[in-house]
Enzyme design. Structure first.
Site, PDB file in Angstrom:
ATOM      1  NE  ARG A   1      -3.673  -0.585   2.432  1.00 24.23           N
ATOM      2  CZ  ARG A   1      -4.807  -1.199   1.737  1.00 24.23           C
ATOM      3  NH1 ARG A   1      -5.551  -0.184   1.130  1.00 24.23           N
ATOM      4  NH2 ARG A   1      -5.341  -2.163   1.725  1.00 24.23           N
TER       5      ARG A   1
ATOM      6  NE  ARG B   1      -6.157  -0.347  -3.020  1.00 23.07           N
ATOM      7  CZ  ARG B   1      -6.212  -1.702  -2.522  1.00 23.07           C
ATOM      8  NH1 ARG B   1      -7.090  -2.498  -2.750  1.00 23.07           N
ATOM      9  NH2 ARG B   1      -4.977  -2.162  -2.098  1.00 23.07           N
TER      10      ARG B   1
ATOM     11  CG  ASN C   1     -14.567   9.390   0.446  1.00 26.91           C
ATOM     12  OD1 ASN C   1     -14.605   9.184  -0.616  1.00 26.91           O
ATOM     13  ND2 ASN C   1     -15.191   9.105   1.311  1.00 26.91           N
TER      14      ASN C   1
ATOM     15  CG  HIS D   1     -18.962   6.973   3.751  1.00 22.79           C
ATOM     16  ND1 HIS D   1     -18.158   5.720   3.527  1.00 22.79           N
ATOM     17  CD2 HIS D   1     -20.060   6.657   4.742  1.00 22.79           C
ATOM     18  CE1 HIS D   1     -18.614   4.720   4.113  1.00 22.79           C
ATOM     19  NE2 HIS D   1     -19.636   5.099   5.020  1.00 22.79           N
TER      20      HIS D   1
ATOM     21  CB  THR E   1      -8.637  12.331   8.936  1.00 19.64           C
ATOM     22  OG1 THR E   1      -9.643  11.208   9.287  1.00 19.64           O
ATOM     23  CG2 THR E   1      -8.909  13.630   8.928  1.00 19.64           C
TER      24      THR E   1
ATOM     25  CD  GLU F   1     -23.251   8.879  -3.071  1.00 18.50           C
ATOM     26  OE1 GLU F   1     -22.307   9.048  -3.800  1.00 18.50           O
ATOM     27  OE2 GLU F   1     -23.929   7.901  -2.740  1.00 18.50           O
TER      28      GLU F   1
HETATM   29  N1  LIG Z   1      -7.118   7.053   4.823  1.00 22.46           N
HETATM   30  C1  LIG Z   1      -8.623   6.918   4.187  1.00 22.46           C
HETATM   31  N2  LIG Z   1      -8.647   6.274   3.110  1.00 22.46           N
HETATM   32  C2  LIG Z   1      -9.790   6.691   2.270  1.00 22.46           C
HETATM   33  C3  LIG Z   1     -10.656   7.154   3.161  1.00 22.46           C
HETATM   34  C4  LIG Z   1     -10.824   7.738   4.390  1.00 22.46           C
HETATM   35  O1  LIG Z   1     -11.620   8.304   5.128  1.00 22.46           O
HETATM   36  N3  LIG Z   1      -9.589   7.564   5.071  1.00 22.46           N
HETATM   37  N4  LIG Z   1     -12.077   6.989   2.556  1.00 22.46           N
HETATM   38  C5  LIG Z   1     -12.381   6.057   1.624  1.00 22.46           C
HETATM   39  C6  LIG Z   1     -13.697   5.873   0.724  1.00 22.46           C
HETATM   40  N5  LIG Z   1     -14.265   4.751   1.382  1.00 22.46           N
HETATM   41  C7  LIG Z   1     -15.573   5.100   2.014  1.00 22.46           C
HETATM   42  O2  LIG Z   1     -16.082   5.971   1.544  1.00 22.46           O
HETATM   43  C8  LIG Z   1     -13.745   3.582   1.415  1.00 22.46           C
HETATM   44  C9  LIG Z   1     -13.003   2.923   0.348  1.00 22.46           C
HETATM   45  C10 LIG Z   1     -12.564   1.625   0.261  1.00 22.46           C
HETATM   46  C11 LIG Z   1     -12.679   1.031   1.140  1.00 22.46           C
HETATM   47  C12 LIG Z   1     -11.939  -0.583   1.514  1.00 22.46           C
HETATM   48  O3  LIG Z   1     -12.090  -1.273   2.493  1.00 22.46           O
HETATM   49  N6  LIG Z   1     -11.000  -0.719   0.472  1.00 22.46           N
HETATM   50  C13 LIG Z   1     -10.362  -1.958   0.197  1.00 22.46           C
HETATM   51  C14 LIG Z   1     -10.547  -2.600  -1.206  1.00 22.46           C
HETATM   52  C15 LIG Z   1     -11.930  -2.659  -1.449  1.00 22.46           C
HETATM   53  C16 LIG Z   1     -12.084  -2.786  -2.960  1.00 22.46           C
HETATM   54  O4  LIG Z   1     -10.832  -2.605  -3.676  1.00 22.46           O
HETATM   55  O5  LIG Z   1     -13.088  -3.064  -3.596  1.00 22.46           O
HETATM   56  C17 LIG Z   1      -8.826  -1.676   0.533  1.00 22.46           C
HETATM   57  O6  LIG Z   1      -8.515  -0.464   0.496  1.00 22.46           O
HETATM   58  O7  LIG Z   1      -8.332  -2.610   1.229  1.00 22.46           O
HETATM   59  C18 LIG Z   1     -12.954   1.266   2.479  1.00 22.46           C
HETATM   60  C19 LIG Z   1     -13.891   2.470   2.418  1.00 22.46           C
HETATM   61  C20 LIG Z   1     -11.277   6.187   0.503  1.00 22.46           C
HETATM   62  N7  LIG Z   1     -10.062   6.040   1.291  1.00 22.46           N
HETATM   63  N1  GAR Z   2     -16.323   4.334   0.401  1.00 19.15           N
HETATM   64  C1  GAR Z   2     -16.650   4.594  -0.795  1.00 19.15           C
HETATM   65  C2  GAR Z   2     -17.984   4.414  -1.537  1.00 19.15           C
HETATM   66  O1  GAR Z   2     -18.533   3.352  -1.385  1.00 19.15           O
HETATM   67  N2  GAR Z   2     -18.048   5.419  -2.260  1.00 19.15           N
HETATM   68  C3  GAR Z   2     -19.345   5.204  -3.008  1.00 19.15           C
HETATM   69  O2  GAR Z   2     -19.305   4.338  -4.358  1.00 19.15           O
HETATM   70  C4  GAR Z   2     -20.399   4.586  -5.365  1.00 19.15           C
HETATM   71  C5  GAR Z   2     -19.850   4.841  -6.728  1.00 19.15           C
HETATM   72  O3  GAR Z   2     -19.431   5.900  -6.914  1.00 19.15           O
HETATM   73  P1  GAR Z   2     -19.171   6.517  -8.398  1.00 19.15           P
HETATM   74  O4  GAR Z   2     -20.552   6.353  -8.935  1.00 19.15           O
HETATM   75  O5  GAR Z   2     -18.812   7.931  -8.064  1.00 19.15           O
HETATM   76  O6  GAR Z   2     -18.185   5.804  -8.746  1.00 19.15           O
HETATM   77  C6  GAR Z   2     -21.023   6.004  -4.512  1.00 19.15           C
HETATM   78  O7  GAR Z   2     -22.453   5.877  -3.869  1.00 19.15           O
HETATM   79  C7  GAR Z   2     -20.164   6.400  -3.487  1.00 19.15           C
HETATM   80  O8  GAR Z   2     -20.693   7.130  -2.348  1.00 19.15           O
END
Ligand SMILES: Nc1nc2c(c(=O)[nH]1)N[C@@H](CN(C=O)c1ccc(C(=O)N[C@@H](CCC(=O)O)C(=O)O)cc1)CN2
Ligand code: GAR
Length: 211
Positions: free
Chosen positions: A62, A88, A104, A106, A138, A171
């Protein structure tokens, strides 16, 4: 003019909403995806927006991905970095490079339902309201200062798909508004909470009416 870089992982519907909003003072410098197959890349390129791919699967860990991503992002000199369906989790090292200029959207009413699968979890918990939150990012996942929220009802016959679709409409209105507030310097983080600039002035007036 403020430079905006948008990170996506898929269709990029929120990126599309931001682009289509044609926000005054904003220039979309690039759309970057961690997935080569992200549908939003073609959409952006067809509209003359620079795109790039940095495939996270090509990196050993990562930290190395995030370092390469930061170098790529910085090549566009962003004033604002927008996560739009970017899937990610970012390292603290990356996040700290963009303090208070990384946001972001969410798909839940934070602090409820951080993480993934928010819609099904909301249905499973039986909540009557769900929605979306735009927040500063954050190191702690989905816990950054909240900028704006929008709520929708959860219906008895909702599936994760029907609820997601209802929230997505919100959104697509909320995120461009939040970006526009940032671009217009209307956002301030005070004691870990976000206030609109006008509200900050109003708060000061209330506390010190003699001013
Ligand atoms: N340090 C931070 N990174 C990210 C944040 C944050 O607040 N702090 N927001 C996310 C967006 N997000 C939810 O809104 C979110 C995105 C991804 C994951 C997750 O578990 N990702 C996995 C892979 C999942 C996949 O590839 O389908 C991973 O990274 O291992 C949780 C929440 C963006 N980043
Ligand atoms: N944790 C991050 C997450 O779940 N984000 C969510 O992914 C969907 C697709 O977004 P997109 O249509 O803009 O690609 C959106 O609902 C967004 O809130």
């Amino acid at each position: 003019m403020k430079n905006i870089v948008i990170l996506i992982s898929g269709r990029g519907s929120n990126m599309q909403a931001i682009v289509n909003a044609q926000i005054a003072g904003a220039q979309i410098a690039a759309v970057i995806s961690n997935r080569p197959d992200a549908g939003g890349l073609a959409w952006a390129a067809e509209r003359g927006i620079e795109t790039a791919v940095l495939d996270h699967k090509q990196f050993a860990d990562r930290e190395s991905f995030d370092l390469a991503l930061a170098n790529l992002v910085d090549s566009y000199s962003p004033d604002l970095l927008v996560l739009a369906g970017f899937m990610r989790i970012l390292t603290a090292g990356f996040v700290n490079r963009y303090s208070n200029r990384l946001i972001n959207v969410h798909p839940s009413l934070l602090p409820a339902f951080t993480g993934l699968n928010t819609h099904q979890r909301a249905i499973d918990e039986g909540v009557k309201l769900a929605g979306c939150t735009v927040h500063f990012v954050t190191a702690e996942l989905d816990h950054g200062p909240m900028i704006a929220q929008a709520a929708v009802p959860v219906l008895d016959d909702d599936t994760a798909e029907t609820l997601a679709a209802r929230i997505l409409v919100q959104e697509h209105q909320l995120y461009p508004q939040a970006v526009a507030w940032f671009v217009a310097d209307q956002l301030q983080v005070v004691d870990g909470k976000v206030k609109l600039a006008a509200q900050v002035r109003a708060d000061i007036a209330v506390r010190a009416p003699s001013i």
